[in-house]
Design a protein around this motif. Structure first.
Motif, short mmCIF file in Angstrom:
data_model
loop_
_atom_site.label_atom_id
_atom_site.label_comp_id
_atom_site.label_asym_id
_atom_site.label_seq_id
_atom_site.Cartn_x
_atom_site.Cartn_y
_atom_site.Cartn_z
N ALA A 37 0.83 -1.20 0.00
CA ALA A 37 0.00 0.00 0.00
C ALA A 37 0.86 1.26 0.00
N GLY A 38 1.94 1.26 0.79
CA GLY A 38 2.83 2.42 0.82
C GLY A 38 3.51 2.64 -0.52
N GLU A 39 3.98 1.56 -1.11
CA GLU A 39 4.65 1.66 -2.41
C GLU A 39 3.68 2.14 -3.49
N ALA A 40 2.47 1.59 -3.49
CA ALA A 40 1.48 1.99 -4.50
C ALA A 40 1.06 3.44 -4.31
N THR A 41 0.93 3.88 -3.06
CA THR A 41 0.55 5.27 -2.79
C THR A 41 1.61 6.23 -3.27
N LEU A 42 2.87 5.96 -2.96
CA LEU A 42 3.96 6.83 -3.40
C LEU A 42 4.00 6.90 -4.92
N ALA A 43 3.87 5.76 -5.58
CA ALA A 43 3.87 5.75 -7.04
C ALA A 43 2.70 6.55 -7.60
N ALA A 44 1.52 6.38 -7.00
CA ALA A 44 0.34 7.10 -7.49
C ALA A 44 0.50 8.60 -7.35
N TRP A 45 1.13 9.05 -6.28
CA TRP A 45 1.33 10.49 -6.10
C TRP A 45 2.27 11.07 -7.15
N LEU A 46 3.27 10.30 -7.55
CA LEU A 46 4.18 10.78 -8.60
C LEU A 46 3.50 10.77 -9.97
N LEU A 47 2.52 9.89 -10.14
CA LEU A 47 1.86 9.76 -11.44
C LEU A 47 0.66 10.68 -11.60
N SER A 48 0.09 11.16 -10.50
CA SER A 48 -1.15 11.93 -10.57
C SER A 48 -1.00 13.21 -9.77
N PRO A 49 -0.85 14.35 -10.44
CA PRO A 49 -0.72 15.63 -9.71
C PRO A 49 -1.88 15.87 -8.77
N ALA A 50 -1.57 16.31 -7.57
CA ALA A 50 -2.60 16.59 -6.57
C ALA A 50 -3.03 18.05 -6.66
N PRO A 105 -3.07 17.03 8.90
CA PRO A 105 -3.13 15.91 7.94
C PRO A 105 -2.78 14.57 8.59
N LEU A 106 -1.74 14.55 9.42
CA LEU A 106 -1.33 13.30 10.05
C LEU A 106 -2.33 12.86 11.11
N ARG A 107 -2.93 13.81 11.80
CA ARG A 107 -3.94 13.45 12.81
C ARG A 107 -5.17 12.84 12.14
N ARG A 108 -5.54 13.35 10.96
CA ARG A 108 -6.67 12.77 10.24
C ARG A 108 -6.37 11.34 9.81
N LEU A 109 -5.15 11.12 9.33
CA LEU A 109 -4.79 9.76 8.93
C LEU A 109 -4.74 8.83 10.12
N ARG A 110 -4.24 9.32 11.25
CA ARG A 110 -4.20 8.48 12.45
C ARG A 110 -5.60 8.15 12.93
N ALA A 111 -6.52 9.10 12.81
CA ALA A 111 -7.90 8.87 13.24
C ALA A 111 -8.58 7.81 12.37
N ALA A 112 -8.16 7.72 11.11
CA ALA A 112 -8.76 6.73 10.21
C ALA A 112 -8.42 5.30 10.62
N ALA A 141 -13.29 -2.33 7.49
CA ALA A 141 -12.31 -1.31 7.91
C ALA A 141 -10.95 -1.51 7.26
N VAL A 142 -10.71 -2.66 6.63
CA VAL A 142 -9.37 -2.95 6.12
C VAL A 142 -8.94 -1.94 5.06
N SER A 143 -9.83 -1.59 4.14
CA SER A 143 -9.48 -0.61 3.11
C SER A 143 -9.04 0.71 3.73
N ARG A 144 -9.76 1.14 4.76
CA ARG A 144 -9.40 2.39 5.44
C ARG A 144 -8.05 2.27 6.12
N TRP A 145 -7.79 1.14 6.77
CA TRP A 145 -6.49 0.92 7.41
C TRP A 145 -5.36 0.92 6.38
N VAL A 146 -5.58 0.19 5.29
CA VAL A 146 -4.55 0.07 4.27
C VAL A 146 -4.24 1.43 3.65
N ASP A 147 -5.30 2.19 3.34
CA ASP A 147 -5.10 3.51 2.72
C ASP A 147 -4.36 4.45 3.65
N ALA A 148 -4.78 4.50 4.92
CA ALA A 148 -4.12 5.39 5.87
C ALA A 148 -2.67 4.99 6.09
#
Length: 485
Positions: free
Chosen positions: A31-44, A179-186, A243-250
């Motif tokens: 999930a971490g690897e895919a997220t980092l790759a997605a951020w480089l591929l898709s401008p936020a 931002p980090l507190r929101r991710l931790r809350a997820a 809840a797994v999708s939310r855990w994985v994404d966060a």
């Protein structure tokens, strides 16, 4: 990670050996690897970029936290299939009534006890035969569901073990930025720490693996071990699967931010870009390429905005034209992922990047290099139909055709891009194309990179200068490699 026809990933060397991704990535989970790759591929969008910048500022000094994440589960070869894990967790749980689960536990214990008693000579084989028949009937009745559960649950095992360790480390870390507190809350779910929940699932999957042990298998079969473990896995999925999708994404986002913060920490002189809304804008002071060592890196100023939309870059072979385009493109990709950039200053608006630096022919697709190029150029032009201004990086535009068609085609393409609000650069060896900049002035300008001959060797300084290059080095380069010209 890069889609086959992505508008800039291959052109900017985002992935592969020696790439930007390889330089930054310290993630442990898929999930971490895919997220980092997605951020480089898709401008936020700018608000998301600013959130990531805040998170990176907080995480930069937390060396121990980043190292713990990078080393989590280092004895396990994690599978990189976060989508498969999400799909497994979201799939409807196969129902097992509570009475059936209790009955399986009772019959399993009784069957194992009768077997041990018979082997120990305490009873005859009759009790074992009775319980064996009952257990066999129960196992046969639920066999189809159990086989499906075992088949699907075998896949996410390694990923879950690493994910549990990463989550456990994240749960211990206090965060301050929003931002980090929101991710931790997820990660909060029913009062059970996600790391503990996932660790319990991983343990059940480990227990299920006992069925493969040749010494244990006969006893496991009598005790309905596989059936009971399958029921236990489905019970877990019914409770926590949503809840797994939310855990994985966060988890993936925090890992990606930690990896990016490590890069920011290691490059303290690289600033975060300034973000602006509105028409296309890219203004860089002392811009360099982040993968070239600082001691060898040459820095240039580049300005593109509503007043100056096009730079036509002329220059001889090996003078640095393609590297200049890559420096601009990779800066835009990094800036819009939330990373600091290799420059003294960078100000930009949201930009959709399109490039033609890695165009190749394709035997499989029956496409010549020229056809592959015009197809990519078409895709770059199509980006201008979107809401975000386009930053185009066209290398040796239409070099695969004759000079007449090249001049006419390049002029039409560049005029069309500029008229649609795009900004960018086009490099060329053909000095006839430099006349286009004069025709489009003041929206366009000529710039060049040059070389000189010193002691029989070509010397390049890679500095961007105004105007048109005045000479070529092709003959000298051919002679330098021994060609009789």
């Amino acid at each position: 990670h890069a889609p086959e026809h992505h508008p800039y990933a291959a052109d900017l060397d985002l992935f592969g050996p020696g790439s930007l991704f390889e330089r930054i990535n310290t993630t442990r989970t898929g999930a971490g690897e895919a997220t980092l790759a997605a951020w480089l591929l898709s401008p936020a969008p700018p608000p998301a970029i600013r959130d990531r910048q805040l998170a990176l500022e907080e995480l930069k000094p937390r060396l121990e936290f980043r190292e713990d994440l990078a080393l989590a589960g280092d004895t396990v070869a994690a599978e990189v299939h976060p989508d498969r894990l999400r799909a497994w967790a979201r799939a409807p749980a196969l129902p097992f009534p509570v009475l059936l689960r209790v009955l399986a536990a009772i019959l399993g214990a009784a069957g194992l006890a009768s077997l041990l008693a018979w082997l120990g000579g305490a009873t005859s084989a009759l009790p074992f035969a009775i319980f064996g028949a009952l257990n066999g009937s129960l196992a046969l009745a639920v066999r189809r569901r159990v086989v499906a559960i075992v088949h699907d649950a075998d896949r996410p095992g390694a990923e879950l073990r690493v994910l549990a360790e990463v989550l456990a480390r994240i749960e211990r870390e206090p965060f301050e930025s929003a931002p980090l507190r929101r991710l931790r809350a997820a990660l909060d779910s029913e009062g059970v720490p996600p790391s503990a929940a996932i660790a319990s699932l991983a343990k059940r999957l480990d227990w299920m693996e006992l069925r493969r042990n040749q010494l244990v298998a006969p006893f496991a079969a009598v005790a309905l071990w596989t059936t009971q473990m399958a029921m236990a896995v489905e019970s877990w999925r019914a409770r926590h699967g949503a809840a797994v999708s939310r855990w994985v994404d966060a988890c993936g986002e925090i890992e990606a931010l930690a990896a990016m913060s490590a890069y920011a920490f290691e490059n303290p002189n690289d600033p975060f870009p300034e973000l602006f809304e509105g028409p296309g804008r890219f203004e860089a002071e002392a811009l360099g390429h982040p993968l070239i060592p600082t001691a060898r890196c040459v820095f240039n100023d580049v300005r593109l905005d509503g007043e100056l939309s096009l730079l036509v870059v002329s220059g001889s072979n090996m003078s640095g034209k393609s590297t200049l385009l890559r420096s601009i493109g990779i800066a835009a990709a990094m800036a819009q992922a939330g990373l600091p950039v290799r420059a003294a200053r960078l100000a930009l608006s949201p930009l959709a990047v399109g490039a033609t630096l890695r165009i190749q022919d394709s035997l499989r697709e029956g496409a010549s290099r020229f056809y592959a190029e015009i197809t990519r150029v078409r895709d770059v032009v199509a980006l201008t139909d979107g809401e975000v201004p386009v930053l185009f990086l066209l290398d040796e535009l239409l070099a695969g055709t004759n000079s007449h068609d090249r001049a006419a085609g390049a002029e039409a393409i560049l005029r069309g891009l500029v008229s649609r609000g795009a900004i960018g650069l086009a490099t060329t060896h053909d000095l006839a194309l430099t006349k286009l900049a004069d025709a489009l002035a003041p929206r366009a300008a000529n710039v060049h990179l040059e070389d000189r001959l010193e002691d029989g060797k070509m010397v390049f300084d890679y500095h961007l200068r105004p105007g048109i290059v005045t000479h070529s080095n092709a003959i000298a380069l051919m002679r330098s490699v021994g060609l009789p010209v």
